[in-house]
Design an enzyme around this catalytic site. Structure first.
Site, short mmCIF file in Angstrom:
data_model
loop_
_atom_site.label_atom_id
_atom_site.label_comp_id
_atom_site.label_asym_id
_atom_site.label_seq_id
_atom_site.Cartn_x
_atom_site.Cartn_y
_atom_site.Cartn_z
N CYS A 50 -20.22 -16.09 0.12
CA CYS A 50 -19.85 -16.94 1.25
C CYS A 50 -19.05 -18.18 0.84
O CYS A 50 -18.55 -18.90 1.71
CB CYS A 50 -21.10 -17.36 2.01
SG CYS A 50 -22.27 -16.01 2.26
N HIS A 90 -21.98 -25.76 6.18
CA HIS A 90 -22.12 -24.31 5.97
C HIS A 90 -22.91 -23.73 7.15
O HIS A 90 -22.53 -22.70 7.70
CB HIS A 90 -22.81 -24.04 4.65
CG HIS A 90 -22.94 -22.60 4.31
ND1 HIS A 90 -21.86 -21.74 4.24
CD2 HIS A 90 -24.04 -21.84 4.02
CE1 HIS A 90 -22.28 -20.53 3.92
NE2 HIS A 90 -23.59 -20.56 3.79
N GLU A 143 -29.48 -27.30 3.19
CA GLU A 143 -28.25 -28.06 3.38
C GLU A 143 -28.54 -29.44 3.97
O GLU A 143 -27.93 -30.43 3.57
CB GLU A 143 -27.26 -27.32 4.27
CG GLU A 143 -25.92 -28.04 4.38
CD GLU A 143 -24.84 -27.24 5.07
OE1 GLU A 143 -23.66 -27.66 5.01
OE2 GLU A 143 -25.14 -26.19 5.68
N LYS A 157 -19.93 -21.71 12.44
CA LYS A 157 -20.56 -20.39 12.54
C LYS A 157 -21.30 -20.21 13.86
O LYS A 157 -21.55 -19.08 14.28
CB LYS A 157 -21.50 -20.16 11.36
CG LYS A 157 -20.80 -20.02 10.02
CD LYS A 157 -21.79 -19.81 8.89
CE LYS A 157 -21.09 -19.73 7.54
NZ LYS A 157 -20.52 -21.04 7.12
N HIS A 211 -20.64 -15.78 11.13
CA HIS A 211 -20.52 -15.96 9.68
C HIS A 211 -19.47 -14.97 9.15
O HIS A 211 -19.70 -13.76 9.14
CB HIS A 211 -21.87 -15.72 9.02
CG HIS A 211 -21.95 -16.19 7.60
ND1 HIS A 211 -20.83 -16.43 6.83
CD2 HIS A 211 -23.02 -16.47 6.81
CE1 HIS A 211 -21.20 -16.82 5.63
NE2 HIS A 211 -22.52 -16.86 5.60
N PHE A 267 -24.59 -16.49 -1.21
CA PHE A 267 -25.61 -15.73 -1.91
C PHE A 267 -25.30 -15.75 -3.41
O PHE A 267 -24.14 -15.72 -3.82
CB PHE A 267 -25.61 -14.27 -1.44
CG PHE A 267 -26.18 -14.09 -0.05
CD1 PHE A 267 -27.48 -14.45 0.23
CD2 PHE A 267 -25.40 -13.56 0.97
CE1 PHE A 267 -28.01 -14.28 1.50
CE2 PHE A 267 -25.92 -13.38 2.24
CZ PHE A 267 -27.23 -13.74 2.51
#
Length: 412
Positions: A166, A306, A317, A336, A341, A400
């Site tokens: 990502c 994010h 976050e 998002k 996403h 990830f």
């Protein structure tokens, strides 16, 4: 705003997008500003027995017309999206034509041609090896988009693919800036592309418990930092920018959208799917990007988070933002919530969103955010856009495997 370093400033001179929010920067901005999710029920017949049946699909691609129908049939959707967005960015930049050997293409992508892979696996299972498309290896390779872009522009410099899940799109832009500042290229097209709305991929993410199961109300499913969030909504698309040294852009009379002033990347070195709970890795990436830009946390006007809408990632976050900016901090938005996403494309598309917000002096709202999770001390913009002063913006991308990337853009 000038950076505190002696390196040549690098600016964005062209933007191209293919997203669920539209296939022009203006359409994307209007969708983000609306604060309404693009998530909907997907039409795959195979999904009827799946626990995940929603996603954010690209809309408006047929109206762009930069790739012929014949050529599109020889591309997996991820490469089609990436090639279209990159060519749109090139056109938007005034079609710069440098020495072909002094060019570069940098593409962020996480999984390659999943749509084609799934289709050909079904053919193999049903009818045997002879039914598998001989072009499958070329359609599914993660570097297919970079190759397609380079071939169409006849650019012979490096064409590189970066895979940091990502964070891929953000890392691609950071790598592109380094190519320009080290004088290894004069013009770079950089961004990310992804197409993961296939039944097998959705099943995998569903079984990982990473995606929302609000199948009966898809438009309310993605809700970053909200107390009732239950996972992200998968999206698809691409975002690309043309990058040049500011002096070169000025010399050719190019429009300059923003300066890419800082980039920072770290690794959690912790877990394949979980972030460091205290957000230390993400905080390190943000701090590195600020240092690279010669800025302090107080200089940042807004943040494109994010913001996946997963319980652990949002919590980490928020902790990272508190470490860097203190309680409250700058206004935060999460794209998002509106477009889903986009995995390998997320970092590039969200940086483009941050540039749009910076130029408009307005932060778009986070869709579906109703009640901040207790313990998160961040200022999430929701319900309606918020006016802000002109100034630097930060975009976060955390992937990830513990890959963290942050990019700072400043007005020009």
């Amino acid at each position: 705003m000038a950076t505190a370093t002696s390196r040549a400033p690098v600016v964005i001179t062209g933007i191209g997008v293919v997203t669920p929010g539209g296939c022009t920067p203006d359409e994307l901005w209007a969708t983000l500003r609306s604060g309404r999710s693009t998530a909907a029920t997907l039409d795959h017949l195979e999904l009827s027995r799946h626990k995940v049946r929603i996603g954010c699909r690209v809309r408006g691609l047929d109206e762009v017309g930069l790739v012929s129908a014949k050529d599109a049939r020889r591309m997996d959707p991820f490469a089609l999206y990436g090639t279209t967005a990159a060519l749109a960015a090139h056109r938007d930049a005034g079609a710069p034509a440098p020495d072909p050997a002094r060019t570069a293409v940098v593409v962020g992508n996480a999984v390659g041609g999943r749509t084609t892979s799934d289709q050909e696996s079904a053919h193999f299972t049903a009818d045997g090896p002879h039914r598998v498309n001989p072009l499958m290896p070329l359609l599914t390779m993660p570097n297919a988009a970079a190759a397609q872009i380079a071939m169409r522009l006849h650019w012979t410099g490096p064409a590189t693919t970066i895979a940091t899940t990502c964070a891929s799109g953000a890392d691609a832009i950071g790598h592109a800036v380094a190519l320009l500042q080290s004088d290894r290229a004069d013009v770079v097209i950089a961004g990310g592309c992804e197409a993961t709305l296939s039944p097998v991929t959705l099943a995998g993410f569903g079984n990982l418990n990473a995606v929302s199961l609000r199948n009966d109300e898809p438009e309310r499913a993605s809700r970053p930092f909200d107390a009732d969030r239950d996972g992200f909504v998968m999206g698809e698309g691409a975002g690309f920018v043309v990058l040049e040294r500011a002096a070169d852009a000025k010399a050719r009379g190019a429009r300059q959208y923003a300066e890419v002033a800082g980039y920072g990347a770290t690794s959690d070195a912790y877990h394949l799917s979980m972030p460091l709970p205290d957000g230390a890795g993400a905080a390190g990436a943000m701090t590195a990007a600020l240092t690279d830009a010669g800025l302090t946390p107080a200089d940042i006007v807004h943040i494109n988070a994010h913001g996946t809408s997963t319980p652990h990632n949002d919590r980490a976050e928020a902790a990272a933002l508190n470490k860097v900016f203190g309680p409250g901090g700058p206004p935060v938005t999460a794209s998002k919530s509106v477009i889903g996403h986009l995995i390998g494309a997320a970092g590039a598309v969200e940086l483009i969103a941050a540039v749009g917000a910076m130029r408009a002096c307005e932060v778009p709202p986070t869709a579906n955010h109703e009640r901040l999770e207790p313990g998160m001390d961040i200022d999430v913009v929701h319900r309606s856009p918020r006016a802000v002063a002109s100034g630097p913006a930060l975009s976060n991308s955390f992937g990830f495997g513990g890959h963290n990337a942050s990019v700072v853009v400043v007005p020009v």
